[in-house]
Design a protein around this motif. Structure first.
Motif, PDB file in Angstrom:
ATOM      1  N   ASP A 174      -4.273   8.408  -4.015  1.00  0.00           N
ATOM      2  CA  ASP A 174      -5.658   8.313  -4.473  1.00  0.00           C
ATOM      3  C   ASP A 174      -6.220   6.904  -4.280  1.00  0.00           C
ATOM      4  O   ASP A 174      -7.376   6.739  -3.874  1.00  0.00           O
ATOM      5  N   VAL A 175      -5.407   5.872  -4.552  1.00  0.00           N
ATOM      6  CA  VAL A 175      -5.845   4.488  -4.356  1.00  0.00           C
ATOM      7  C   VAL A 175      -6.104   4.249  -2.872  1.00  0.00           C
ATOM      8  O   VAL A 175      -7.133   3.684  -2.487  1.00  0.00           O
ATOM      9  N   TYR A 176      -5.170   4.677  -2.030  1.00  0.00           N
ATOM     10  CA  TYR A 176      -5.328   4.505  -0.581  1.00  0.00           C
ATOM     11  C   TYR A 176      -6.592   5.206  -0.092  1.00  0.00           C
ATOM     12  O   TYR A 176      -7.400   4.625   0.630  1.00  0.00           O
ATOM     13  N   THR A 177      -6.779   6.448  -0.507  1.00  0.00           N
ATOM     14  CA  THR A 177      -7.942   7.225  -0.076  1.00  0.00           C
ATOM     15  C   THR A 177      -9.240   6.583  -0.540  1.00  0.00           C
ATOM     16  O   THR A 177     -10.205   6.482   0.225  1.00  0.00           O
ATOM     17  N   VAL A 235      -3.066  -6.440  -0.938  1.00  0.00           N
ATOM     18  CA  VAL A 235      -3.541  -5.581   0.140  1.00  0.00           C
ATOM     19  C   VAL A 235      -5.054  -5.713   0.257  1.00  0.00           C
ATOM     20  O   VAL A 235      -5.768  -5.708  -0.750  1.00  0.00           O
ATOM     21  N   HIS A 236      -5.535  -5.853   1.485  1.00  0.00           N
ATOM     22  CA  HIS A 236      -6.971  -5.906   1.739  1.00  0.00           C
ATOM     23  C   HIS A 236      -7.232  -5.563   3.203  1.00  0.00           C
ATOM     24  O   HIS A 236      -6.336  -5.600   4.019  1.00  0.00           O
ATOM     25  N   TRP A 237      -8.469  -5.202   3.481  1.00  0.00           N
ATOM     26  CA  TRP A 237      -8.893  -4.896   4.839  1.00  0.00           C
ATOM     27  C   TRP A 237      -9.909  -5.927   5.285  1.00  0.00           C
ATOM     28  O   TRP A 237     -10.745  -6.357   4.506  1.00  0.00           O
ATOM     29  N   LEU A 296       0.810  -1.213   0.000  1.00  0.00           N
ATOM     30  CA  LEU A 296       0.000   0.000   0.000  1.00  0.00           C
ATOM     31  C   LEU A 296       0.846   1.267   0.000  1.00  0.00           C
ATOM     32  O   LEU A 296       0.464   2.265  -0.577  1.00  0.00           O
ATOM     33  N   VAL A 297       2.025   1.211   0.614  1.00  0.00           N
ATOM     34  CA  VAL A 297       2.872   2.403   0.701  1.00  0.00           C
ATOM     35  C   VAL A 297       3.599   2.665  -0.616  1.00  0.00           C
ATOM     36  O   VAL A 297       3.486   3.729  -1.206  1.00  0.00           O
ATOM     37  N   SER A 298       4.341   1.687  -1.105  1.00  0.00           N
ATOM     38  CA  SER A 298       5.127   1.923  -2.314  1.00  0.00           C
ATOM     39  C   SER A 298       4.460   1.385  -3.573  1.00  0.00           C
ATOM     40  O   SER A 298       4.898   1.697  -4.675  1.00  0.00           O
ATOM     41  N   GLY A 299       3.400   0.602  -3.419  1.00  0.00           N
ATOM     42  CA  GLY A 299       2.780  -0.017  -4.579  1.00  0.00           C
ATOM     43  C   GLY A 299       1.508   0.644  -5.047  1.00  0.00           C
ATOM     44  O   GLY A 299       0.830   0.121  -5.931  1.00  0.00           O
TER      45      GLY A 299
END
Length: 77
Positions: free
Chosen positions: A32-35, A71-73, A25-28
């Motif tokens: 905008d994707v994170y948000t 990455v997933h929540w 999530l940080v470097s990949g």
């Protein structure tokens, strides 16, 4: 996207994941994707809380290079 886990370990467990493959999530990804993902988490979590009438919702961000490299929540109440 958000979907109910196939074999939930907790009632109402929901997974939120980006449609595009993201390993880090940080470097990949971009801000905008994170948000965008966090906005989905923010919409889904209160719905899980309301349906299960729980006191609290738990969020866990996951994704490791080994095993599930995506990455997933996890959202659970």
């Amino acid at each position: 996207m958000a979907y109910l886990e196939r074999w939930p370990t907790l009632p109402g467990k929901v997974l939120v994941a980006p449609r595009q493959h993201v390993e880090d999530l940080v470097s990949g990804s971009t801000a905008d994707v994170y948000t965008s993902m966090m906005l989905v988490v923010r919409e889904v979590a209160p719905a899980v809380e309301a349906v299960l009438a729980s006191e609290r919702v738990y969020l866990l961000s996951d994704g490791a290079k080994e095993g599930n490299a995506h990455v997933h929540w996890h959202i659970a109440a």
